[in-house]
Design a protein around this motif. Structure first.
Motif, PDB file in Angstrom:
ATOM      1  N   ARG A  14       0.809  -1.213   0.000  1.00 42.12           N
ATOM      2  CA  ARG A  14       0.000   0.000   0.000  1.00 42.12           C
ATOM      3  C   ARG A  14       0.840   1.259   0.000  1.00 42.12           C
ATOM      4  O   ARG A  14       1.868   1.318   0.681  1.00 42.12           O
ATOM      5  N   PRO A  33      -4.799   2.661   6.384  1.00 41.17           N
ATOM      6  CA  PRO A  33      -4.787   2.076   7.727  1.00 41.17           C
ATOM      7  C   PRO A  33      -3.559   1.199   7.949  1.00 41.17           C
ATOM      8  O   PRO A  33      -2.939   0.745   6.990  1.00 41.17           O
ATOM      9  N   LEU A  36       2.140  -0.571   9.192  1.00 43.31           N
ATOM     10  CA  LEU A  36       3.248  -0.401   8.251  1.00 43.31           C
ATOM     11  C   LEU A  36       3.389   1.069   7.861  1.00 43.31           C
ATOM     12  O   LEU A  36       4.473   1.640   7.904  1.00 43.31           O
ATOM     13  N   TYR A  94      -4.523  -9.846  -3.480  1.00 42.61           N
ATOM     14  CA  TYR A  94      -4.673  -9.135  -2.193  1.00 42.61           C
ATOM     15  C   TYR A  94      -5.623  -9.867  -1.243  1.00 42.61           C
ATOM     16  O   TYR A  94      -5.239 -10.300  -0.159  1.00 42.61           O
ATOM     17  N   ASN A  99      -4.271 -12.311   1.934  1.00 40.58           N
ATOM     18  CA  ASN A  99      -5.065 -12.180   3.151  1.00 40.58           C
ATOM     19  C   ASN A  99      -5.957 -13.366   3.506  1.00 40.58           C
ATOM     20  O   ASN A  99      -6.543 -13.374   4.593  1.00 40.58           O
ATOM     21  N   TRP A 103      -1.925 -14.513   5.464  1.00 36.53           N
ATOM     22  CA  TRP A 103      -2.231 -13.830   6.747  1.00 36.53           C
ATOM     23  C   TRP A 103      -2.610 -14.841   7.833  1.00 36.53           C
ATOM     24  O   TRP A 103      -1.981 -14.875   8.898  1.00 36.53           O
ATOM     25  N   ASP A 148       6.901  -6.483   3.780  1.00 35.93           N
ATOM     26  CA  ASP A 148       5.761  -7.293   4.213  1.00 35.93           C
ATOM     27  C   ASP A 148       5.369  -8.463   3.320  1.00 35.93           C
ATOM     28  O   ASP A 148       5.845  -8.626   2.197  1.00 35.93           O
ATOM     29  N   TYR A 149       4.432  -9.241   3.882  1.00 40.14           N
ATOM     30  CA  TYR A 149       4.101 -10.569   3.355  1.00 40.14           C
ATOM     31  C   TYR A 149       3.496 -10.543   1.959  1.00 40.14           C
ATOM     32  O   TYR A 149       3.513 -11.557   1.266  1.00 40.14           O
ATOM     33  N   GLN A 150       2.957  -9.404   1.547  1.00 40.47           N
ATOM     34  CA  GLN A 150       2.340  -9.358   0.208  1.00 40.47           C
ATOM     35  C   GLN A 150       3.394  -9.410  -0.896  1.00 40.47           C
ATOM     36  O   GLN A 150       3.073  -9.715  -2.042  1.00 40.47           O
ATOM     37  N   HIS A 172       6.561  -7.411   8.516  1.00 37.92           N
ATOM     38  CA  HIS A 172       5.895  -6.709   9.632  1.00 37.92           C
ATOM     39  C   HIS A 172       5.052  -7.650  10.484  1.00 37.92           C
ATOM     40  O   HIS A 172       4.626  -7.286  11.567  1.00 37.92           O
ATOM     41  N   ARG A 282      -7.550  -2.547  13.699  1.00 37.64           N
ATOM     42  CA  ARG A 282      -8.263  -2.886  12.475  1.00 37.64           C
ATOM     43  C   ARG A 282      -9.202  -4.024  12.836  1.00 37.64           C
ATOM     44  O   ARG A 282      -8.890  -4.848  13.716  1.00 37.64           O
ATOM     45  N   SER A 319     -11.705  -3.540   7.735  1.00 36.28           N
ATOM     46  CA  SER A 319     -10.500  -3.924   7.020  1.00 36.28           C
ATOM     47  C   SER A 319     -10.836  -5.131   6.144  1.00 36.28           C
ATOM     48  O   SER A 319     -11.621  -5.995   6.561  1.00 36.28           O
ATOM     49  N   ARG A 320     -10.289  -5.197   4.924  1.00 31.67           N
ATOM     50  CA  ARG A 320     -10.406  -6.377   4.052  1.00 31.67           C
ATOM     51  C   ARG A 320     -11.842  -6.934   4.034  1.00 31.67           C
ATOM     52  O   ARG A 320     -12.076  -8.127   4.251  1.00 31.67           O
TER      53      ARG A 320
HETATM   54  O1  F6P Z   1       1.581  -5.160   8.849  1.00 30.38           O
HETATM   55  C1  F6P Z   1       0.259  -5.406   8.774  1.00 30.38           C
HETATM   56  C2  F6P Z   1      -0.476  -4.893   7.553  1.00 30.38           C
HETATM   57  O2  F6P Z   1      -0.979  -5.955   6.863  1.00 30.38           O
HETATM   58  C3  F6P Z   1       0.271  -4.067   6.546  1.00 30.38           C
HETATM   59  O3  F6P Z   1       1.017  -4.771   5.597  1.00 30.38           O
HETATM   60  C4  F6P Z   1      -0.876  -3.371   5.928  1.00 30.38           C
HETATM   61  O4  F6P Z   1      -0.535  -2.239   5.226  1.00 30.38           O
HETATM   62  C5  F6P Z   1      -1.767  -3.076   7.122  1.00 30.38           C
HETATM   63  O5  F6P Z   1      -1.591  -4.151   7.978  1.00 30.38           O
HETATM   64  C6  F6P Z   1      -3.227  -2.859   6.787  1.00 30.38           C
HETATM   65  O6  F6P Z   1      -3.748  -3.900   6.024  1.00 30.38           O
HETATM   66  P1  F6P Z   1      -4.317  -3.674   4.559  1.00 30.38           P
HETATM   67  O7  F6P Z   1      -3.251  -3.000   3.760  1.00 30.38           O
HETATM   68  O8  F6P Z   1      -4.681  -5.025   4.070  1.00 30.38           O
HETATM   69  O9  F6P Z   1      -5.508  -2.781   4.730  1.00 30.38           O
END
Ligand code: F6P
Ligand code: ADP
Length: 486
Positions: A14, A33, A36, A94, A99, A103, A148-150, A172, A282, A319-320
Protein backbone atom coordinates in the motif's frame (compact mmCIF):
# COMPACT_ATOMS: atom_id res chain seq x y z
CA UNK A 1 6.32 12.36 -16.78
CA UNK A 2 9.85 10.84 -16.57
CA UNK A 3 10.80 10.14 -12.96
CA UNK A 4 14.25 10.89 -11.56
CA UNK A 5 16.07 7.69 -10.41
CA UNK A 6 15.88 7.41 -6.63
CA UNK A 7 18.60 6.39 -4.14
CA UNK A 8 16.07 4.97 -1.67
CA UNK A 9 13.03 3.09 -2.91
CA UNK A 10 10.40 1.81 -0.49
CA UNK A 11 8.26 -0.97 -1.97
CA UNK A 12 5.12 -1.86 -0.01
CA UNK A 13 1.74 -3.19 -1.03
CA UNK A 14 0.00 0.00 0.00
CA UNK A 15 0.92 3.63 -0.51
CA UNK A 16 0.67 5.68 2.69
CA UNK A 17 -2.49 7.23 1.22
CA UNK A 18 -5.57 5.61 -0.34
CA UNK A 19 -7.47 7.10 -3.23
CA UNK A 20 -11.11 7.48 -2.23
CA UNK A 21 -14.07 9.38 -3.60
CA UNK A 22 -14.70 12.54 -1.57
CA UNK A 23 -18.11 13.88 -0.52
CA UNK A 24 -18.25 16.04 -3.69
CA UNK A 25 -17.69 12.96 -5.89
CA UNK A 26 -14.11 14.00 -6.68
CA UNK A 27 -11.19 11.65 -5.95
CA UNK A 28 -9.18 12.55 -2.84
CA UNK A 29 -6.42 11.01 -0.67
CA UNK A 30 -6.87 9.57 2.81
CA UNK A 31 -4.22 8.10 5.15
CA UNK A 32 -4.07 4.29 4.74
CA UNK A 33 -4.79 2.08 7.73
CA UNK A 34 -2.28 -0.10 9.54
CA UNK A 35 1.02 -0.18 11.32
CA UNK A 36 3.25 -0.40 8.25
CA UNK A 37 2.30 3.09 7.09
CA UNK A 38 2.59 4.56 10.60
CA UNK A 39 6.12 3.17 10.89
CA UNK A 40 7.56 3.72 7.41
CA UNK A 41 6.20 7.18 6.60
CA UNK A 42 8.65 9.02 8.90
CA UNK A 43 11.54 6.96 7.47
CA UNK A 44 10.72 7.99 3.90
CA UNK A 45 10.27 11.61 5.00
CA UNK A 46 13.73 11.65 6.60
CA UNK A 47 15.45 10.01 3.63
CA UNK A 48 13.67 11.72 0.72
CA UNK A 49 13.13 8.55 -1.26
CA UNK A 50 10.24 7.27 -3.32
CA UNK A 51 7.44 4.91 -2.20
CA UNK A 52 5.99 2.43 -4.67
CA UNK A 53 2.59 0.94 -3.77
CA UNK A 54 -1.06 0.36 -4.52
CA UNK A 55 -3.37 3.34 -3.98
CA UNK A 56 -6.10 1.13 -2.54
CA UNK A 57 -8.71 1.82 -5.19
CA UNK A 58 -10.20 -0.82 -7.48
CA UNK A 59 -8.90 0.25 -10.84
CA UNK A 60 -9.60 -1.14 -14.26
CA UNK A 61 -6.92 -0.36 -16.78
CA UNK A 62 -3.37 -1.40 -16.05
CA UNK A 63 -0.84 0.16 -18.37
CA UNK A 64 2.75 -0.94 -17.95
CA UNK A 65 2.54 -1.03 -14.17
CA UNK A 66 1.06 2.40 -13.84
CA UNK A 67 -2.61 3.15 -13.52
CA UNK A 68 -4.22 4.82 -16.50
CA UNK A 69 -4.25 8.52 -15.73
CA UNK A 70 -2.25 8.02 -12.50
CA UNK A 71 1.31 9.18 -12.68
CA UNK A 72 3.89 9.38 -9.89
CA UNK A 73 2.90 12.29 -7.67
CA UNK A 74 3.92 14.20 -4.57
CA UNK A 75 1.71 14.19 -1.50
CA UNK A 76 2.59 16.27 1.56
CA UNK A 77 6.27 16.16 0.67
CA UNK A 78 6.38 12.42 -0.11
CA UNK A 79 7.21 11.05 -3.59
CA UNK A 80 4.65 8.36 -4.39
CA UNK A 81 4.49 5.96 -7.35
CA UNK A 82 1.11 4.24 -7.70
CA UNK A 83 0.89 0.66 -8.95
CA UNK A 84 -2.49 -0.30 -10.33
CA UNK A 85 -4.31 -3.50 -9.41
CA UNK A 86 -7.23 -4.72 -11.49
CA UNK A 87 -10.35 -6.14 -9.84
CA UNK A 88 -9.12 -9.70 -10.59
CA UNK A 89 -5.72 -8.96 -9.07
CA UNK A 90 -7.27 -7.53 -5.95
CA UNK A 91 -9.27 -10.72 -5.62
CA UNK A 92 -6.46 -13.18 -6.31
CA UNK A 93 -3.37 -11.38 -5.01
CA UNK A 94 -4.67 -9.13 -2.19
CA UNK A 95 -7.85 -10.68 -0.80
CA UNK A 96 -6.88 -14.20 -1.81
CA UNK A 97 -3.24 -15.19 -1.47
CA UNK A 98 -2.11 -12.31 0.79
CA UNK A 99 -5.07 -12.18 3.15
CA UNK A 100 -6.81 -15.55 3.02
CA UNK A 101 -3.67 -17.74 2.61
CA UNK A 102 -0.61 -16.02 4.07
CA UNK A 103 -2.23 -13.83 6.75
CA UNK A 104 -3.92 -16.67 8.68
CA UNK A 105 -0.99 -19.06 8.06
CA UNK A 106 1.52 -16.57 9.47
CA UNK A 107 -0.74 -15.75 12.45
CA UNK A 108 -0.71 -19.17 14.11
CA UNK A 109 -3.56 -20.41 11.87
CA UNK A 110 -6.01 -18.42 14.03
CA UNK A 111 -8.32 -18.86 11.01
CA UNK A 112 -7.99 -21.64 8.46
CA UNK A 113 -5.75 -20.68 5.51
CA UNK A 114 -7.07 -21.43 2.01
CA UNK A 115 -4.76 -22.67 -0.73
CA UNK A 116 -5.74 -21.95 -4.34
CA UNK A 117 -3.43 -22.26 -7.33
CA UNK A 118 -4.98 -19.32 -9.19
CA UNK A 119 -4.38 -17.06 -6.17
CA UNK A 120 -0.71 -18.09 -6.21
CA UNK A 121 -0.48 -17.21 -9.92
CA UNK A 122 -1.93 -13.75 -9.21
CA UNK A 123 0.59 -13.33 -6.35
CA UNK A 124 3.51 -14.14 -8.66
CA UNK A 125 2.23 -11.78 -11.39
CA UNK A 126 1.67 -8.83 -9.07
CA UNK A 127 5.01 -9.36 -7.29
CA UNK A 128 6.66 -9.28 -10.72
CA UNK A 129 5.01 -5.97 -11.55
CA UNK A 130 6.20 -4.40 -8.30
CA UNK A 131 9.74 -5.73 -8.95
CA UNK A 132 9.80 -4.36 -12.51
CA UNK A 133 8.59 -0.98 -11.36
CA UNK A 134 11.23 -0.83 -8.61
CA UNK A 135 13.92 -1.86 -11.12
CA UNK A 136 12.93 1.05 -13.37
CA UNK A 137 12.80 3.54 -10.54
CA UNK A 138 16.01 2.80 -8.60
CA UNK A 139 19.25 4.70 -9.29
CA UNK A 140 22.51 2.78 -9.81
CA UNK A 141 23.53 1.00 -6.57
CA UNK A 142 20.40 2.35 -4.86
CA UNK A 143 18.90 0.88 -1.74
CA UNK A 144 15.52 -0.81 -2.22
CA UNK A 145 13.59 -1.70 0.89
CA UNK A 146 10.76 -4.16 0.31
CA UNK A 147 8.03 -4.59 2.94
CA UNK A 148 5.76 -7.29 4.21
CA UNK A 149 4.10 -10.57 3.36
CA UNK A 150 2.34 -9.36 0.21
CA UNK A 151 5.69 -8.93 -1.60
CA UNK A 152 7.93 -11.81 -0.56
CA UNK A 153 8.92 -12.70 -4.13
CA UNK A 154 10.04 -9.18 -5.01
CA UNK A 155 13.61 -9.42 -3.59
CA UNK A 156 14.58 -12.33 -5.86
CA UNK A 157 12.80 -10.93 -8.94
CA UNK A 158 14.43 -7.55 -8.40
CA UNK A 159 17.90 -9.03 -7.93
CA UNK A 160 17.60 -10.82 -11.27
CA UNK A 161 16.69 -7.53 -12.95
CA UNK A 162 19.16 -5.32 -11.07
CA UNK A 163 22.10 -7.12 -9.43
CA UNK A 164 23.70 -3.75 -8.58
CA UNK A 165 21.02 -2.88 -6.01
CA UNK A 166 21.19 -3.27 -2.26
CA UNK A 167 17.97 -5.02 -1.30
CA UNK A 168 16.45 -5.19 2.17
CA UNK A 169 13.25 -6.92 3.20
CA UNK A 170 11.25 -6.44 6.39
CA UNK A 171 8.37 -8.65 7.48
CA UNK A 172 5.89 -6.71 9.63
CA UNK A 173 3.92 -9.77 10.72
CA UNK A 174 5.12 -12.91 12.53
CA UNK A 175 7.11 -15.51 10.59
CA UNK A 176 5.60 -18.87 11.53
CA UNK A 177 7.31 -21.94 12.91
CA UNK A 178 8.32 -24.61 10.35
CA UNK A 179 5.46 -26.87 11.49
CA UNK A 180 2.92 -24.35 10.14
CA UNK A 181 4.89 -22.83 7.23
CA UNK A 182 5.31 -26.31 5.79
CA UNK A 183 1.60 -26.43 4.91
CA UNK A 184 2.20 -23.90 2.14
CA UNK A 185 2.38 -25.61 -1.27
CA UNK A 186 4.70 -22.82 -2.50
CA UNK A 187 6.97 -22.78 0.60
CA UNK A 188 10.19 -23.15 -1.36
CA UNK A 189 9.39 -20.34 -3.79
CA UNK A 190 8.62 -17.97 -0.92
CA UNK A 191 11.89 -18.79 0.84
CA UNK A 192 13.84 -18.33 -2.39
CA UNK A 193 12.02 -15.06 -3.04
CA UNK A 194 13.14 -13.68 0.32
CA UNK A 195 16.71 -14.86 -0.23
CA UNK A 196 17.01 -12.28 -3.03
CA UNK A 197 17.51 -9.71 -0.26
CA UNK A 198 20.85 -8.95 1.42
CA UNK A 199 19.14 -8.58 4.77
CA UNK A 200 15.81 -10.10 5.82
CA UNK A 201 14.36 -8.40 8.92
CA UNK A 202 11.79 -9.84 11.33
CA UNK A 203 10.02 -8.39 14.36
CA UNK A 204 11.41 -10.97 16.80
CA UNK A 205 14.45 -13.27 16.97
CA UNK A 206 12.11 -16.29 16.81
CA UNK A 207 10.94 -15.26 13.32
CA UNK A 208 14.53 -14.99 12.06
CA UNK A 209 15.36 -18.39 13.56
CA UNK A 210 12.29 -19.99 11.97
CA UNK A 211 13.34 -18.59 8.60
CA UNK A 212 16.96 -19.77 8.75
CA UNK A 213 15.89 -23.22 9.90
CA UNK A 214 13.41 -23.50 7.02
CA UNK A 215 15.98 -22.36 4.48
CA UNK A 216 18.35 -25.07 5.68
CA UNK A 217 15.67 -27.76 5.72
CA UNK A 218 13.66 -26.87 2.63
CA UNK A 219 16.10 -25.15 0.26
CA UNK A 220 19.22 -26.94 1.42
CA UNK A 221 21.51 -23.89 1.70
CA UNK A 222 24.28 -23.83 4.23
CA UNK A 223 23.60 -21.67 7.28
CA UNK A 224 25.51 -20.55 10.33
CA UNK A 225 23.66 -18.75 13.13
CA UNK A 226 21.83 -15.86 11.38
CA UNK A 227 23.64 -16.20 8.04
CA UNK A 228 22.66 -18.09 4.91
CA UNK A 229 25.37 -18.91 2.35
CA UNK A 230 24.12 -19.06 -1.23
CA UNK A 231 25.82 -21.08 -3.98
CA UNK A 232 26.52 -17.85 -5.96
CA UNK A 233 28.75 -16.53 -3.13
CA UNK A 234 26.20 -14.14 -1.66
CA UNK A 235 25.47 -14.09 2.05
CA UNK A 236 22.02 -13.27 3.39
CA UNK A 237 21.51 -12.22 6.99
CA UNK A 238 18.27 -12.83 8.87
CA UNK A 239 17.83 -10.81 12.05
CA UNK A 240 15.28 -9.20 14.36
CA UNK A 241 14.52 -5.47 14.22
CA UNK A 242 11.50 -4.81 16.47
CA UNK A 243 9.64 -1.94 14.81
CA UNK A 244 8.48 1.17 16.63
CA UNK A 245 6.74 4.51 16.20
CA UNK A 246 7.67 8.18 16.10
CA UNK A 247 7.47 8.46 19.89
CA UNK A 248 8.24 12.20 20.11
CA UNK A 249 5.62 13.00 17.50
CA UNK A 250 2.91 11.12 19.41
CA UNK A 251 3.93 12.73 22.69
CA UNK A 252 3.91 16.18 21.08
CA UNK A 253 0.41 15.53 19.75
CA UNK A 254 -0.79 14.35 23.15
CA UNK A 255 0.55 17.51 24.81
CA UNK A 256 -1.25 19.88 22.43
CA UNK A 257 -3.87 21.99 24.28
CA UNK A 258 -6.50 21.13 21.65
CA UNK A 259 -5.82 17.39 22.07
CA UNK A 260 -6.06 17.70 25.87
CA UNK A 261 -9.35 19.61 25.45
CA UNK A 262 -10.62 16.96 23.03
CA UNK A 263 -9.72 14.17 25.50
CA UNK A 264 -11.85 15.94 28.11
CA UNK A 265 -14.69 16.33 25.61
CA UNK A 266 -14.55 12.57 24.89
CA UNK A 267 -14.86 11.76 28.60
CA UNK A 268 -17.72 14.24 28.97
CA UNK A 269 -19.51 12.67 26.02
CA UNK A 270 -19.13 9.26 27.69
CA UNK A 271 -20.89 10.62 30.78
CA UNK A 272 -17.72 11.18 32.80
CA UNK A 273 -17.36 7.63 34.05
CA UNK A 274 -14.72 6.93 36.69
CA UNK A 275 -12.81 4.68 34.27
CA UNK A 276 -12.55 4.50 30.48
CA UNK A 277 -11.22 1.32 28.87
CA UNK A 278 -10.11 1.53 25.23
CA UNK A 279 -9.43 -0.87 22.35
CA UNK A 280 -8.17 0.34 18.93
CA UNK A 281 -7.67 -2.12 16.09
CA UNK A 282 -8.26 -2.89 12.48
CA UNK A 283 -11.31 -5.14 12.46
CA UNK A 284 -9.23 -8.31 12.24
CA UNK A 285 -9.78 -11.76 13.75
CA UNK A 286 -6.17 -11.85 14.96
CA UNK A 287 -6.72 -8.88 17.27
CA UNK A 288 -8.73 -10.67 19.98
CA UNK A 289 -11.46 -8.01 20.12
CA UNK A 290 -14.00 -10.69 20.96
CA UNK A 291 -11.97 -11.93 23.96
CA UNK A 292 -11.60 -8.52 25.56
CA UNK A 293 -15.26 -7.52 25.06
CA UNK A 294 -16.44 -10.84 26.48
CA UNK A 295 -14.19 -10.41 29.52
CA UNK A 296 -15.54 -6.90 30.05
CA UNK A 297 -19.13 -8.09 29.49
CA UNK A 298 -18.74 -10.83 32.09
CA UNK A 299 -17.44 -8.34 34.66
CA UNK A 300 -20.46 -6.12 34.01
CA UNK A 301 -22.84 -9.10 34.11
CA UNK A 302 -21.41 -10.19 37.47
CA UNK A 303 -22.03 -6.70 38.87
CA UNK A 304 -18.31 -6.14 39.39
CA UNK A 305 -18.42 -3.15 37.02
CA UNK A 306 -21.24 -0.66 36.69
CA UNK A 307 -21.77 0.87 33.25
CA UNK A 308 -22.01 4.36 34.72
CA UNK A 309 -18.65 3.85 36.42
CA UNK A 310 -16.69 2.08 33.69
CA UNK A 311 -17.24 2.18 29.93
CA UNK A 312 -15.45 0.44 27.10
CA UNK A 313 -14.67 2.34 23.89
CA UNK A 314 -13.79 -0.01 21.04
CA UNK A 315 -12.61 1.56 17.79
CA UNK A 316 -12.54 -1.05 15.02
CA UNK A 317 -11.66 0.21 11.55
CA UNK A 318 -13.20 -2.01 8.87
CA UNK A 319 -10.50 -3.92 7.02
CA UNK A 320 -10.41 -6.38 4.05
CA UNK A 321 -14.18 -6.34 4.02
CA UNK A 322 -14.64 -8.65 1.06
CA UNK A 323 -12.74 -11.51 2.68
CA UNK A 324 -15.19 -14.02 4.19
CA UNK A 325 -13.48 -14.40 7.59
CA UNK A 326 -13.58 -10.63 8.09
CA UNK A 327 -17.30 -10.47 7.28
CA UNK A 328 -17.98 -13.25 9.76
CA UNK A 329 -15.96 -11.42 12.43
CA UNK A 330 -17.84 -8.18 11.87
CA UNK A 331 -21.21 -9.92 12.27
CA UNK A 332 -20.02 -11.75 15.40
CA UNK A 333 -18.81 -8.55 17.01
CA UNK A 334 -21.98 -6.66 16.09
CA UNK A 335 -23.97 -9.38 17.83
CA UNK A 336 -21.75 -9.47 20.91
CA UNK A 337 -21.75 -5.68 21.36
CA UNK A 338 -25.51 -5.56 20.74
CA UNK A 339 -26.11 -8.24 23.36
CA UNK A 340 -23.92 -6.64 26.03
CA UNK A 341 -25.39 -3.17 25.41
CA UNK A 342 -28.93 -4.55 25.21
CA UNK A 343 -28.58 -6.47 28.48
CA UNK A 344 -26.58 -4.01 30.57
CA UNK A 345 -26.61 -0.56 28.97
CA UNK A 346 -28.80 2.26 30.26
CA UNK A 347 -30.29 5.22 28.41
CA UNK A 348 -27.34 7.46 27.59
CA UNK A 349 -24.86 4.92 29.07
CA UNK A 350 -24.09 2.04 26.70
CA UNK A 351 -21.61 -0.41 28.24
CA UNK A 352 -19.57 -0.39 25.02
CA UNK A 353 -19.17 2.50 22.58
CA UNK A 354 -18.37 0.71 19.34
CA UNK A 355 -17.01 2.83 16.50
CA UNK A 356 -16.03 1.92 12.94
CA UNK A 357 -14.55 5.28 11.98
CA UNK A 358 -11.01 6.03 10.87
CA UNK A 359 -9.56 9.06 12.68
CA UNK A 360 -6.79 11.61 12.16
CA UNK A 361 -3.76 11.17 14.41
CA UNK A 362 -4.82 14.04 16.74
CA UNK A 363 -8.07 12.24 17.49
CA UNK A 364 -6.17 8.99 18.16
CA UNK A 365 -3.93 10.87 20.60
CA UNK A 366 -7.01 12.34 22.31
CA UNK A 367 -8.52 8.85 22.66
CA UNK A 368 -5.27 7.54 24.16
CA UNK A 369 -5.26 10.50 26.57
CA UNK A 370 -8.88 9.86 27.51
CA UNK A 371 -8.36 6.17 28.35
CA UNK A 372 -7.43 4.91 31.83
CA UNK A 373 -6.89 1.36 30.62
CA UNK A 374 -5.75 0.37 27.12
CA UNK A 375 -6.71 -3.22 26.30
CA UNK A 376 -4.63 -4.92 23.57
CA UNK A 377 -5.37 -8.64 23.34
CA UNK A 378 -4.33 -10.10 19.95
CA UNK A 379 -4.15 -13.89 19.57
CA UNK A 380 -1.00 -13.21 17.51
CA UNK A 381 0.46 -9.92 16.30
CA UNK A 382 3.81 -9.06 14.69
CA UNK A 383 4.32 -6.03 16.93
CA UNK A 384 1.16 -3.97 17.68
CA UNK A 385 1.94 -0.29 17.38
CA UNK A 386 -1.26 0.77 19.14
CA UNK A 387 0.26 -0.42 22.44
CA UNK A 388 3.35 1.73 21.83
CA UNK A 389 1.25 4.74 20.77
CA UNK A 390 -0.71 4.56 24.03
CA UNK A 391 2.49 4.51 26.07
CA UNK A 392 3.94 7.42 24.03
CA UNK A 393 0.87 9.55 24.81
CA UNK A 394 0.92 8.95 28.61
CA UNK A 395 3.49 11.65 29.41
CA UNK A 396 2.19 11.97 33.00
CA UNK A 397 3.20 8.35 33.66
CA UNK A 398 -0.42 7.41 34.29
CA UNK A 399 -2.76 4.92 32.59
CA UNK A 400 -2.57 1.14 32.42
CA UNK A 401 -1.73 -1.15 29.52
CA UNK A 402 -3.14 -4.67 29.29
CA UNK A 403 -1.15 -6.48 26.61
CA UNK A 404 -1.33 -9.94 25.06
CA UNK A 405 1.81 -11.99 25.53
CA UNK A 406 1.33 -13.03 21.88
CA UNK A 407 1.97 -9.49 20.54
CA UNK A 408 5.54 -8.68 19.52
CA UNK A 409 5.30 -5.57 21.72
CA UNK A 410 5.13 -7.81 24.81
CA UNK A 411 8.86 -8.55 24.43
CA UNK A 412 9.63 -4.90 25.16
CA UNK A 413 6.69 -3.70 27.26
CA UNK A 414 7.25 -6.13 30.13
CA UNK A 415 5.62 -3.82 32.71
CA UNK A 416 2.20 -4.05 31.08
CA UNK A 417 -0.37 -6.42 32.52
CA UNK A 418 0.57 -9.33 30.28
CA UNK A 419 -2.29 -11.69 29.44
CA UNK A 420 -3.06 -14.84 27.50
CA UNK A 421 -6.13 -13.82 25.45
CA UNK A 422 -7.34 -17.42 25.31
CA UNK A 423 -7.67 -17.37 29.11
CA UNK A 424 -10.77 -15.25 29.75
CA UNK A 425 -10.45 -15.44 33.53
CA UNK A 426 -6.88 -14.22 33.22
CA UNK A 427 -8.02 -11.27 31.07
CA UNK A 428 -10.73 -10.48 33.64
CA UNK A 429 -8.15 -10.57 36.45
CA UNK A 430 -5.93 -8.18 34.52
CA UNK A 431 -8.82 -5.76 33.91
CA UNK A 432 -9.71 -5.86 37.62
CA UNK A 433 -6.11 -5.26 38.66
CA UNK A 434 -5.52 -2.49 36.14
CA UNK A 435 -8.72 -0.70 37.19
CA UNK A 436 -7.78 -0.87 40.86
CA UNK A 437 -4.03 -0.30 40.61
CA UNK A 438 -2.71 2.54 42.75
CA UNK A 439 -1.05 5.59 41.23
CA UNK A 440 2.40 4.56 42.35
CA UNK A 441 2.17 1.18 40.68
CA UNK A 442 0.83 2.72 37.47
CA UNK A 443 3.58 5.36 37.41
CA UNK A 444 6.33 2.81 38.04
CA UNK A 445 5.16 0.62 35.18
CA UNK A 446 4.48 3.45 32.74
CA UNK A 447 7.79 5.22 33.45
CA UNK A 448 9.76 2.09 32.58
CA UNK A 449 7.74 1.40 29.43
CA UNK A 450 8.18 5.00 28.29
CA UNK A 451 11.94 4.74 28.76
CA UNK A 452 11.94 1.58 26.69
CA UNK A 453 10.08 3.04 23.72
CA UNK A 454 12.01 6.30 23.80
CA UNK A 455 15.27 4.39 23.56
CA UNK A 456 14.03 2.39 20.56
CA UNK A 457 11.86 4.64 18.42
CA UNK A 458 11.27 4.49 14.68
CA UNK A 459 14.42 6.48 13.86
CA UNK A 460 16.59 4.04 15.80
CA UNK A 461 14.79 1.13 14.09
CA UNK A 462 15.40 2.48 10.58
CA UNK A 463 18.99 3.39 11.40
CA UNK A 464 19.79 -0.06 12.72
CA UNK A 465 18.29 -1.75 9.65
CA UNK A 466 20.03 0.55 7.16
CA UNK A 467 23.39 0.31 8.96
CA UNK A 468 23.12 -3.45 8.99
CA UNK A 469 22.42 -3.36 5.25
CA UNK A 470 25.73 -1.59 4.71
CA UNK A 471 27.62 -4.18 6.73
CA UNK A 472 26.00 -7.19 5.06
CA UNK A 473 26.44 -5.79 1.58
CA UNK A 474 30.08 -4.78 2.00
CA UNK A 475 30.83 -8.32 3.15
CA UNK A 476 29.60 -9.73 -0.16
CA UNK A 477 32.04 -11.77 -2.08
CA UNK A 478 34.40 -11.79 0.88
CA UNK A 479 32.39 -14.01 3.18
CA UNK A 480 34.00 -17.37 3.72
CA UNK A 481 32.09 -20.39 4.81
CA UNK A 482 32.89 -21.07 8.45
CA UNK A 483 34.38 -24.45 9.14
CA UNK A 484 31.67 -25.41 11.60
CA UNK A 485 28.68 -24.47 9.48
CA UNK A 486 25.48 -26.18 10.59
O1 F6P B 1 1.58 -5.16 8.85
C1 F6P B 1 0.26 -5.41 8.77
C2 F6P B 1 -0.48 -4.89 7.55
O2 F6P B 1 -0.98 -5.96 6.86
C3 F6P B 1 0.27 -4.07 6.55
O3 F6P B 1 1.02 -4.77 5.60
C4 F6P B 1 -0.88 -3.37 5.93
O4 F6P B 1 -0.53 -2.24 5.23
C5 F6P B 1 -1.77 -3.08 7.12
O5 F6P B 1 -1.59 -4.15 7.98
C6 F6P B 1 -3.23 -2.86 6.79
O6 F6P B 1 -3.75 -3.90 6.02
P1 F6P B 1 -4.32 -3.67 4.56
O7 F6P B 1 -3.25 -3.00 3.76
O8 F6P B 1 -4.68 -5.02 4.07
O9 F6P B 1 -5.51 -2.78 4.73
P1 ADP C 1 -1.89 -3.46 12.13
O1 ADP C 1 -0.64 -3.09 11.41
O2 ADP C 1 -2.14 -4.93 12.17
O3 ADP C 1 -3.10 -2.72 11.68
P2 ADP C 1 -0.85 -2.01 14.50
O4 ADP C 1 -1.40 -1.89 15.88
O5 ADP C 1 0.60 -2.36 14.46
O6 ADP C 1 -1.75 -3.06 13.70
O7 ADP C 1 -1.01 -0.64 13.75
C1 ADP C 1 -2.26 -0.02 13.57
C2 ADP C 1 -2.02 1.44 13.17
O8 ADP C 1 -3.24 1.94 12.60
C3 ADP C 1 -1.69 2.33 14.35
O9 ADP C 1 -0.74 3.30 13.95
C4 ADP C 1 -3.02 2.97 14.71
O10 ADP C 1 -2.91 4.26 15.28
C5 ADP C 1 -3.69 3.06 13.35
N1 ADP C 1 -5.15 2.97 13.50
C6 ADP C 1 -5.85 1.93 13.97
N2 ADP C 1 -7.17 2.21 13.98
C7 ADP C 1 -7.30 3.44 13.51
C8 ADP C 1 -8.42 4.32 13.29
N3 ADP C 1 -9.66 3.95 13.55
N4 ADP C 1 -8.17 5.53 12.77
C9 ADP C 1 -6.89 5.91 12.50
N5 ADP C 1 -5.81 5.16 12.70
C10 ADP C 1 -6.01 3.93 13.20
Amino acid sequence: MASVPADLVIVANRLPVDRITGPDGEPMWRASPGGLVTAIEPVLRANRGVWIGWPGAVTGAVTGGSEAGMEPFEHEGLQLDPIALSAEEIEGFYEGFSNATLWPLYHDVVAKPEFHREWWEAYVAVNRRFAEHAADRAAKNAMVWVHDYQLQLVPQMLRELRPDLRIGFFLHIPFPPAELFQQLPWRRQILEGLLGADLVGFQLPGGAQNFVRLVRQRVGHKTHRDLVYLPDGRTVRAAAFPISIDVDNFEELARKPEVIARAKEIRDALGNPRKVLLGVDRLDYTKGIHARLRAFGELVAAGELDVEEAVFVQVATPSRERVEQYRVLRDDLDRLVGRINGDYGRIGSPAISYLHASYPREEMAALYRAADVMVVTPYRDGMNLVAKEYVACRYNDDGALILSEFAGAAYELRQAWLVNPYDLNGVKDAIREALHADEKDLARRMRTMRKTIKAADITAWARSFLEEMDIVRSAHGKALLPADKT
